[in-house]
Design a protein around this motif. Structure first.
Motif, PDB file in Angstrom:
ATOM      1  N   THR A  19      11.534 -12.057 -21.763  1.00 25.08           N
ATOM      2  CA  THR A  19      10.657 -13.161 -21.367  1.00 25.08           C
ATOM      3  C   THR A  19      11.280 -14.504 -21.688  1.00 25.08           C
ATOM      4  O   THR A  19      11.282 -15.428 -20.858  1.00 25.08           O
ATOM      5  CB  THR A  19       9.293 -13.034 -22.066  1.00 25.08           C
ATOM      6  OG1 THR A  19       8.679 -11.798 -21.684  1.00 25.08           O
ATOM      7  CG2 THR A  19       8.372 -14.185 -21.697  1.00 25.08           C
ATOM      8  N   ALA A  20      11.822 -14.651 -22.894  1.00 23.56           N
ATOM      9  CA  ALA A  20      12.417 -15.932 -23.293  1.00 23.56           C
ATOM     10  C   ALA A  20      13.586 -16.297 -22.389  1.00 23.56           C
ATOM     11  O   ALA A  20      13.737 -17.463 -21.982  1.00 23.56           O
ATOM     12  CB  ALA A  20      12.872 -15.864 -24.751  1.00 23.56           C
ATOM     13  N   GLU A  23      12.288 -17.292 -18.824  1.00 25.12           N
ATOM     14  CA  GLU A  23      11.671 -18.613 -18.786  1.00 25.12           C
ATOM     15  C   GLU A  23      12.704 -19.723 -18.702  1.00 25.12           C
ATOM     16  O   GLU A  23      12.432 -20.799 -18.162  1.00 25.12           O
ATOM     17  CB  GLU A  23      10.782 -18.807 -20.020  1.00 25.12           C
ATOM     18  CG  GLU A  23       9.497 -17.983 -19.989  1.00 25.12           C
ATOM     19  CD  GLU A  23       8.690 -18.143 -21.269  1.00 25.12           C
ATOM     20  OE1 GLU A  23       9.228 -18.755 -22.238  1.00 25.12           O
ATOM     21  OE2 GLU A  23       7.543 -17.671 -21.320  1.00 25.12           O
ATOM     22  N   ALA A  24      13.893 -19.476 -19.252  1.00 26.32           N
ATOM     23  CA  ALA A  24      14.968 -20.472 -19.205  1.00 26.32           C
ATOM     24  C   ALA A  24      15.856 -20.306 -17.979  1.00 26.32           C
ATOM     25  O   ALA A  24      16.878 -21.001 -17.857  1.00 26.32           O
ATOM     26  CB  ALA A  24      15.813 -20.385 -20.476  1.00 26.32           C
ATOM     27  N   ARG A 181      12.936 -18.723 -27.640  1.00 23.72           N
ATOM     28  CA  ARG A 181      12.838 -19.696 -26.550  1.00 23.72           C
ATOM     29  C   ARG A 181      13.749 -20.881 -26.804  1.00 23.72           C
ATOM     30  O   ARG A 181      14.370 -21.411 -25.877  1.00 23.72           O
ATOM     31  CB  ARG A 181      11.388 -20.153 -26.382  1.00 23.72           C
ATOM     32  CG  ARG A 181      10.480 -19.083 -25.771  1.00 23.72           C
ATOM     33  CD  ARG A 181       9.173 -19.686 -25.286  1.00 23.72           C
ATOM     34  NE  ARG A 181       8.406 -20.240 -26.376  1.00 23.72           N
ATOM     35  CZ  ARG A 181       7.512 -19.569 -27.096  1.00 23.72           C
ATOM     36  NH1 ARG A 181       7.296 -18.284 -26.844  1.00 23.72           N
ATOM     37  NH2 ARG A 181       6.838 -20.159 -28.063  1.00 23.72           N
TER      38      ARG A 181
END
Length: 387
Positions: A19-20, A23-24, A181
């Motif tokens: 996920t992290a 997202e980037a 993140r």
């Protein structure tokens, strides 16, 4: 952009990591194949590495990958048992369920964490359990988190590699997810520099030998700068420093020569070839030079400007450090047509180095072009800073 996740082959990449990275805007890519004995692994396309696996007898590819990443400043985040693989630890401590010594206390950040890109302004929650067991990080590691009884809880190697022993990657609390993140955002922000360092680190060992024949062309190009004795000259994107002897010959013993490159491995090669006898070598970003304003009389740059993500910003920065009437010489030992043919493509009308594009870019950033040559076997543009 791709991030390698080093994990136990029997496990899946934790959802928090996926996920992290997503997202980037980062994709997970496979571990590159092992490198040959004569050079570091090819990290082309690897913008970052997350290490979750403990050292294994058959982990030589991963160990070579991490050695190459440390040499090229590729961002690395190792969690839990992965910190042993990052640190190169020979011994594995007691299992995570082993009793902790009495009075171990909580995990505390060190003063070094206050300015660390990942740990700054991110206080630890008191309930985080520390990692167990002895651990011996490399002597050059910067300690970022400690606890009584098990002092080494988090550390940084160099400027781009972190080990966090008290996080395992799954499950992660809110603090651990925030750290992931932050790391993913850092990887994305540094991707351009990471790609450059990875490309040239892999090739630095034999770069000088491959292009030895270009020495006279560099000397002739530097002569076109017409630098006065006692001048201060920069070689930006200096690589192995092929222009530095010629720059020193023109500025003389009273002058100053500084070679700047973003890849430490290229600067190490420059030092091996004694280029540091002709001037100083500095690892720095050419878009953010650690120099005062109006201090330079001449800038030489070969094969750099059109590869930068924001060439105009670079030209503004180069103008900032240049004194009035300073000379900027852009050079390449091949002409534009020759390079295009070598890569099997036609000349690009949007190429920054095309005269119709380069002149406006230089004029808009304070430079005046007084020579432009796109010859069959070299490219050269000479500009003077308007005072």
């Amino acid at each position: 952009m791709g991030v390698v996740v080093v994990r136990d082959p029997a496990t899946e990449t934790p959802a928090a990591v996926r996920t992290a990275l997503a997202e980037a805007g980062l994709a997970i890519r496979p571990v590159p194949p092992p490198a040959g004995e004569s050079r570091p692994p090819d990290l082309s396309g690897v913008e970052g590495i997350v290490v979750l696996a403990a050292p294994r007898r058959e982990a030589t590819a991963e160990q070579a990958l991490l050695r190459g990443a440390l040499a090229a400043d590729v961002p690395v985040l190792a969690l839990g048992p992965g910190t042993e693989l990052l640190a190169g630890a020979d011994a594995v401590g007691p299992p995570s369920g082993a009793p902790r010594p009495p009075g171990h206390g909580g995990i505390l950040l060190t003063p070094a964490a206050d300015t660390d890109p990942l740990f700054a302004d991110s206080p630890l929650p008191p309930e985080l359990p520390p990692a167990d067991g002895p651990f011996a990080p490399p002597v050059e590691a910067v300690t970022l988190a400690v606890c009584d009884g098990h002092p080494q809880q988090a550390f940084r190697l160099g400027v781009s590699a972190w080990g966090v022993r008290f996080l395992t990657g799954t499950p992660l609390d809110a603090w651990g997810e925030r750290l992931l993140r932050r790391f993913a955002a850092l990887v994305a922000a540094r991707a351009e520099h990471t790609a450059t360092r990875a490309f040239f680190t892999h090739r630095a060992g034999d770069w000088e030998e491959r292009f030895t024949s270009q020495g006279p062309a560099y000397e002739a190009a530097v002569a076109r700068m017409r630098l006065a004795p006692g001048s201060r000259a920069l070689d930006l994107g200096c690589g192995t420093g092929r222009a530095m002897p010629a720059l020193r010959a023109h500025v003389g013993a009273a002058g100053h020569v500084l070679g700047v490159d973003v890849t430490p491995a290229m600067l190490a090669s420059a030092a091996r070839h004694a280029r540091d006898r002709h001037g100083h070598l500095l690892a720095a970003d050419c878009n953010l030079l650690p120099l005062p304003g109006r201090c330079v009389h001449g800038i030489f740059s070969a094969g750099l400007l059109d590869h930068l993500p924001d060439p105009r910003a670079a030209l503004v920065e180069w103008a900032r450090v240049s004194a009035g009437n300073a000379v900027l010489l852009l050079f390449h030992p091949s002409g534009r047509a020759e390079r295009a043919a070598r890569h099997g493509r036609p000349l690009d009308p949007d190429d920054l180095l095309a005269e119709s594009n380069l002149r406006p870019a230089l004029e808009a950033t304070g430079w005046r072009v007084d020579e432009y040559e796109d010859a069959p076997h070299h490219f050269l543009a000479r500009a003077v800073l308007r005072s």
